[in-house]
Every structure is written in structure tokens, then in C-alpha cells.
Design a protein around this motif. Sequence first.
Motif, PDB file in Angstrom:
ATOM      1  N   VAL A  25       0.877  -1.059  -0.174  1.00 28.10           N
ATOM      2  CA  VAL A  25      -0.042   0.059   0.048  1.00 28.10           C
ATOM      3  C   VAL A  25       0.990   1.217   0.038  1.00 28.10           C
ATOM      4  CG1 VAL A  25      -1.662   1.437   1.543  1.00 28.10           C
ATOM      5  CG2 VAL A  25      -1.990  -1.188   0.954  1.00 28.10           C
ATOM      6  N   VAL A  26       1.931   1.388   1.032  1.00 26.94           N
ATOM      7  CA  VAL A  26       2.779   2.323   0.956  1.00 26.94           C
ATOM      8  C   VAL A  26       3.688   2.634  -0.604  1.00 26.94           C
ATOM      9  CG1 VAL A  26       4.918   3.230   2.028  1.00 26.94           C
ATOM     10  CG2 VAL A  26       2.956   2.178   3.376  1.00 26.94           C
ATOM     11  N   GLY A  27       4.030   1.645  -1.122  1.00 27.68           N
ATOM     12  CA  GLY A  27       4.616   1.671  -2.149  1.00 27.68           C
ATOM     13  C   GLY A  27       3.909   2.025  -3.049  1.00 27.68           C
ATOM     14  N   PHE A  28       2.445   1.733  -3.370  1.00 24.72           N
ATOM     15  CA  PHE A  28       1.459   2.084  -4.500  1.00 24.72           C
ATOM     16  C   PHE A  28       1.125   3.579  -4.130  1.00 24.72           C
ATOM     17  CE2 PHE A  28      -2.886   3.150  -5.193  1.00 24.72           C
ATOM     18  CZ  PHE A  28      -2.845   2.636  -6.641  1.00 24.72           C
ATOM     19  N   PHE A  29       1.137   4.083  -3.110  1.00 32.60           N
ATOM     20  CA  PHE A  29       0.546   5.210  -2.887  1.00 32.60           C
ATOM     21  C   PHE A  29       1.980   6.471  -3.195  1.00 32.60           C
ATOM     22  CE2 PHE A  29      -3.044   3.750  -0.549  1.00 32.60           C
ATOM     23  CZ  PHE A  29      -3.925   4.623  -1.165  1.00 32.60           C
ATOM     24  N   VAL A  30       3.191   5.982  -2.982  1.00 30.50           N
ATOM     25  CA  VAL A  30       4.371   6.428  -3.183  1.00 30.50           C
ATOM     26  C   VAL A  30       4.374   6.686  -4.871  1.00 30.50           C
ATOM     27  CG1 VAL A  30       6.927   6.392  -3.157  1.00 30.50           C
ATOM     28  CG2 VAL A  30       5.697   6.123  -1.262  1.00 30.50           C
ATOM     29  N   VAL A  31       4.359   5.516  -5.464  1.00 30.36           N
ATOM     30  CA  VAL A  31       4.418   5.454  -6.904  1.00 30.36           C
ATOM     31  C   VAL A  31       3.002   6.300  -7.558  1.00 30.36           C
ATOM     32  CG1 VAL A  31       4.195   4.188  -8.893  1.00 30.36           C
ATOM     33  CG2 VAL A  31       5.372   3.469  -7.120  1.00 30.36           C
TER      34      VAL A  31
END
Length: 388
Positions: A25-31
Amino acid sequence: MSDRIAPTTRRAGSDLPLFLGLAAVVGFFVVSGLVSYWNTRTLIQGVRQVTHTHEVLTALDDVLSLMKDAETGQRGFVITGDESYLAPYTSALARVDERLDRVEYLTSDNATQQTRIADLRRHVAVKRTELAAVIVARREKGLDAARTMVGSNRGKEAMDAIRSQVAVMEQGERELRAERLQAMDDAYRVATGSGVLSAVLGALLSGAVAYLVQRTIATRRREETLQQGQVGLSAVLTGEQRLEALGEGVLKFLATFLDAHAGAFYTRDGTRFRRTATYGVPAVGGAPDEFEPGDGLLGQAAKDGRTFLVRDVPAGYLAVSSALGRGAPRHLVVAPFKSDGVVNSVLELGFVHPVDDAALELLDRVSESAAMAVRSANYRAHLQRLLE
């Protein structure tokens, strides 16, 4: 009769899936943030470039307009001989160089336009020379001389060259503007699509993480419940107890803790298993007094050393009785207790409600400790008989 057997569940796993879900989730929102930033920057840059193109077009229009004003002032002076008609001429020539410098500055990143602005300066210089020559002729030689110079078409050719060069430069800027507008449209579509996709994927990932969190919480609660059951049974098993008292304590605790409605506890006596305790079972016809390994479901559990779960129990199994009547449980669990691979006791529990996996896992976890307690009670009883 067909028995459906369910294996005991495994112990609770680690929190790795939850951590991976949160990381996803964190990686997705960063991207998503980076993509949004990139699209926003592209749109802002596109707006600036389009505005820049409009400035170039405006500056080019000013150059052409100023040269027209200069030509108009010159013709008025030629016709009338009145110096006041030269005011537009003088004002236009005073500003045209500044406009040319502005165009050159605005197109400094465009090599093609830099070449064109040099040609435009040359055409403007030719036109200025022609305008000045006609004015001098009108002052010094009169109207006819000036008219003759105007009729030579040198001024018209110079002005046409300026118009042509300005048109070429404006066309180049319009093509750049079209490309930039297309890039803005593409960035806008990407931004819209990525926004929708981010919303959908974000919702899905958030739902997945919520599910993982809920599952992790449920797993921890289940583990806490199982530990409570183990600790509670350990308290029941402590102390030097006679076999009957031990059986009563084990059966009562597990039946209460697992919310069972009937039960029986059997311990090994030689080659047979003898009933040691009952729970919620009528005294007559409720449970068999003894059985041998391999005899029925109880005997099979003792022989195989595995737990049996029977759902939708048919008539004739372990009975439940109360002051209001007598009946049979709907679900049945038969769990052998073994130590060092040897089964020395068997627990049978009857449930009115379905049995969850946590009950089976608890029985699996306490199997060895209960079997060791039974073995110790048997040793003490045997020693007591020897002493007597």
C-alpha cells in the motif's frame, strides 16, 4: 454411517502477509504520488510553454505592426510634407529594436527561430534604410523625387520580406504550440486515468490490508484463547490427583472452555480403555463403560492416535440429558491424548453448535500434557497398589 474427518489446524503464522500488504500500500501510494507529480509538472510546464509561445507570437505581431506604423508615417510625410506625420515613424523605429530583441530572447532555446530572427533583422534593416532614404529625398528634392523612390517598389519588397519572415516564424511557433497542447492533452488523459486507477487500486489495496489486519487480529485473539486454554488446563493438571479426579477435572475444564454440551473421558487400563468421567451424560445408556482399540470411533481414535470430527451426528451416539429431556449432540469430537507416541486416554465431546478449528487445535496442543498427567496418575495408583 459416513464420518467426515477434519484435521487439526496449524499454529498461527507470522505477520509477514500483513507487513507485505502494508508495504504494498505504501509503495503503491508513493508511486501514485510520483506519477501525479510528474503529470502535474507536465501540465504546468505545458501551460508555461503555451504562454511562452503566445508571447513570441505577440512580439512578432508587434514587430510587423511597428513596421507598418513606420511606413504609414513615412507616406503621410511624403504626401503632405508635414513633419508631424513622422511621429508614428519615429516612435515605431524607436521600439522595433526592443521588440526584435524580445523575440530573440524568447526563442533563445530554438536554433531554427534564432536563424530566422537574424533574417528578420536584416529585412527590417533594409526597410528602415528605404524609409529613411525616401524621407531624405522628400525633404531635399521634393515630392516628385520621393514619389519616384516609392514607385521603385524597393519599400514594398522589403515590407513583403518582413511579412513573409514573420509569417514563417509565427507558423513555427504555432506548430510548437500544437505539439505542446497535444502533450498537455496526453498528460491530462494520463493524469485522469492514473487518478481513477489509483482510486480503484487504492480501494482494493486498502480493503486487502483491512482484511489482513482483521485476520491478524483474529489470529492473535485465537492464539490468546488457545494459550488461556493451555494455562487453564495446566492448572487443572497440577498436583497429585487420583485418576478419577484428574479425569473429572480435565473433562469439566475442556467441556466448559470449549462450550461442549456432553462429554466422556476414558483412560487406558491394560489393553482396554475404561470410562473415568462423564459430563452432561445420563447415567444409564449415555456412554459406554469401556472399549478396546479399534472398537468403534473411540477405539479407532485410540488405535490411530488421531482426532476425529463428526458433523451431523446420527442417532445412537453420545447422549445429552437434562431435567427437560434427553437428546443427541449434532457434532462430535473424539481426541486421543498421547505421550511418547502412546495413547493412554481418549476424550469425547459432544456439541450442539458447529465445532471451530480452534477447539481442535487446543485439543492437539494439550494432548501431551494431559497424557503425561494421566500417566503420572496411573504410576501413583500402581505404586499405591504395590504398597498396599
